[in-house]
Design a protein around this motif. Structure first.
Motif, PDB file in Angstrom:
ATOM      1  N   ALA A   1      -3.945   5.361   0.635  1.00 26.12           N
ATOM      2  CA  ALA A   1      -4.423   3.757   1.540  1.00 26.12           C
ATOM      3  C   ALA A   1      -4.487   3.029   2.230  1.00 26.12           C
ATOM      4  O   ALA A   1      -5.773   2.698   2.319  1.00 26.12           O
ATOM      5  CB  ALA A   1      -3.738   2.770  -0.136  1.00 26.12           C
TER       6      ALA A   1
ATOM      7  N   PRO B   1       0.877  -1.066  -0.424  1.00 31.27           N
ATOM      8  CA  PRO B   1       0.372  -0.012   0.190  1.00 31.27           C
ATOM      9  C   PRO B   1       0.535   1.749   0.526  1.00 31.27           C
ATOM     10  O   PRO B   1       2.079   1.128   0.470  1.00 31.27           O
ATOM     11  CB  PRO B   1      -1.101  -0.720   1.108  1.00 31.27           C
TER      12      PRO B   1
ATOM     13  N   VAL C   1      -9.667   1.623  -2.066  1.00 30.42           N
ATOM     14  CA  VAL C   1      -9.690   0.212  -2.162  1.00 30.42           C
ATOM     15  C   VAL C   1     -10.783  -0.152  -1.650  1.00 30.42           C
ATOM     16  O   VAL C   1     -11.808  -0.067  -1.806  1.00 30.42           O
ATOM     17  CB  VAL C   1      -8.384   0.528  -0.917  1.00 30.42           C
TER      18      VAL C   1
ATOM     19  N   GLY D   1      -5.594   6.336  -3.784  1.00 28.38           N
ATOM     20  CA  GLY D   1      -6.216   5.434  -2.371  1.00 28.38           C
ATOM     21  C   GLY D   1      -7.241   4.514  -2.670  1.00 28.38           C
ATOM     22  O   GLY D   1      -7.922   4.344  -1.372  1.00 28.38           O
TER      23      GLY D   1
ATOM     24  N   GLY E   1      -5.599  -1.126  -4.478  1.00 28.15           N
ATOM     25  CA  GLY E   1      -5.705  -3.063  -3.713  1.00 28.15           C
ATOM     26  C   GLY E   1      -7.199  -3.167  -2.800  1.00 28.15           C
ATOM     27  O   GLY E   1      -7.958  -2.680  -2.221  1.00 28.15           O
TER      28      GLY E   1
END
Length: 295
Positions: A164, A160, A228, A226, A261
């Motif tokens: 994030a 990350p 997620v 960022g 992610g």
């Protein structure tokens, strides 16, 4: 076993000492559990749900039942006298009318109406209660195939970056606050901006919705930094059923939505085809993180 004895609640007979019974719905999970039990040298028998269990699962299954054939399912399990029962794989939620008509022999109609009108947690709890009333020990994937659960820490090669980690923390806080409301097990967050919360439509459709919202106008914009996907079991969730799950398809959809992610609950989230899932995350440049349990 005589038919009259097979129909009796298992609690009235000796405790089950036979194979683990896998009541199998759709997807690969039933066979993954069976394969894990094979490796551990534990016998297992699959009871496939017609119309849901995959062809490969049906080929291995020893019997099949209809989704709402409660009496037939209980009779089959009573005859098998399993050491434990696990519910694995997806099924469509029956309508309240179907539930009322099918389970009337086992429940007061007012209680059934409450069960049918409640959320998934209440429905699943009712199914577990019914099985336990008939003397069956309910087992979860974490009991039978712990290697299918997400481990803690970074799973792939991508870590990350930037905001994030703040997005992950915000997503965990959001899901924890929603736990009492039986909503979903996942959310898409961009730092402190909530883009989507999972509802009955499931994670894939939630990600499609997040993609549309994140890329306005006209779906041509750039996803926020960022962004997620956070997926984690609800606080107090019964881990024997309805665990959060991800797989390669989840990673692909998260990448298409613009996510940097995925962060999932360690020990409480299934990772189907882990090697392929991690490889997909690495290939697409997404981090994949197993989150330690909250203190």
């Amino acid at each position: 076993m005589p038919e009259a004895d097979a129909a009796r609640p298992a609690a009235a007979r000796a405790p089950g000492t036979g194979a683990v019974a896998v009541v199998a719905g759709a997807g690969r999970l039933p066979l993954l559990i069976a394969e894990a039990l094979d490796r551990a040298g534990r016998p297992c028998r699959i009871l496939a749900i017609r119309g849901f269990a995959d062809a490969a699962t049906r080929r291995r299954a020893e019997a099949a039942v209809d989704l709402l054939d409660i009496r037939g399912t209980l009779a089959r399990l009573a005859a098998w006298a399993p050491a434990g029962v696990t519910l694995a794989g997806a099924v469509a939620r029956p309508s309240p009318a179907a539930l009322l008509n099918t389970l009337a022999a086992y429940r007061n109609r007012d209680a059934l109406r409450a069960l049918a009108s409640g959320g998934d947690d209440r429905l699943l709890r009712g199914v577990l209660d019914l099985l336990e009333e008939h003397g069956h020990r309910i087992l979860g994937v974490h009991d039978l195939a712990p290697d299918l659960m997400a481990p803690a820490g970074l799973l792939g090669a991508v870590a990350p970056q930037g905001v994030a980690p703040a997005s992950v923390a915000a997503g965990r806080a959001l899901l924890a606050s929603l736990s009492p409301h039986d909503v979903g097990q996942a959310a898409v967050i961009a730092e402190h901006r909530v883009l989507a919360v999972e509802g009955p439509e499931g994670t894939d459709r939630m990600l499609a919705r997040a993609r549309a919202l994140a890329r306005r106008p006209l779906g041509l914009g750039r996803a926020p930094a960022g962004m997620v996907l956070v997926k984690e079991a609800k606080a107090g969730q019964d881990l024997r059923v309805d665990l959060p799950a991800i797989g390669p398809r989840t990673v692909r959809h998260a990448a298409a939505a613009g996510c940097a992610g995925l962060a999932v609950g360690a020990g409480t989230t299934l990772i189907l085809d882990r090697a392929e899932t991690v490889a997909a995350a690495d290939r697409l440049g997404l981090f994949l993180l197993g989150l330690e349990a909250r203190p």
